[in-house]
Design an enzyme around this catalytic site. Sequence first.
Site, PDB file in Angstrom:
ATOM      1  N   GLU A 107       0.779  -1.216  -0.254  1.00 49.68           N
ATOM      2  CA  GLU A 107      -0.010   0.042   0.083  1.00 49.68           C
ATOM      3  C   GLU A 107       0.916   1.096   0.025  1.00 49.68           C
ATOM      4  OE1 GLU A 107      -2.019  -1.035   3.643  1.00 49.68           O
ATOM      5  OE2 GLU A 107      -3.532  -2.075   2.557  1.00 49.68           O
ATOM      6  N   TYR A 119       7.153   1.480  -8.128  1.00 54.80           N
ATOM      7  CA  TYR A 119       6.408   0.469  -8.131  1.00 54.80           C
ATOM      8  C   TYR A 119       5.625  -0.131  -9.392  1.00 54.80           C
ATOM      9  CZ  TYR A 119       6.718   1.402  -3.150  1.00 54.80           C
ATOM     10  OH  TYR A 119       7.169   1.821  -1.972  1.00 54.80           O
TER      11      TYR A 119
END
Length: 148
Positions: A107, A119
């Site tokens: 997260e 990411y």
Amino acid sequence: MNEFNFENMCALDIEDIVQIEKLTFGSHSWSEQLFYSELNDPIKHYIVLKENNFVIAYGGYAQIHDEGHIMNLAVDQSYRGMGIGKALVLELISRMKNSSITCATLEVNENNINAIKLYEKLGFELAGKRYNYYAKGESALIYWLYFE
């Protein structure tokens, strides 16, 4: 610093980690006690990168069945922009792949654009959103990466 040699986190690293944590996450930083708890949890796996015996980056994950949940990671502000964050995430992924883990999740604060770009560059795919997850009503983006 071209080659990164990560090692497993130990109790002696926690003081340095807490300092990086405070500078990175401010009032939302994890406590020293929480890091000790993480270190002693058998499903948690944390690594550090050091320079001159001082931690300059850390990160970890929890192994829950065949999933790796990236818990927390940060790079000392003085060492950002050197590829350490990317190397850290790749090292965590490598360690997950060498166990029985088949996918990774994390997260990230919706406002952390640099982390989101990293990411996504590494193949993580947006899977959802947790509204008002962080203070000030900020939401968390949920990412997954499935290993081939």
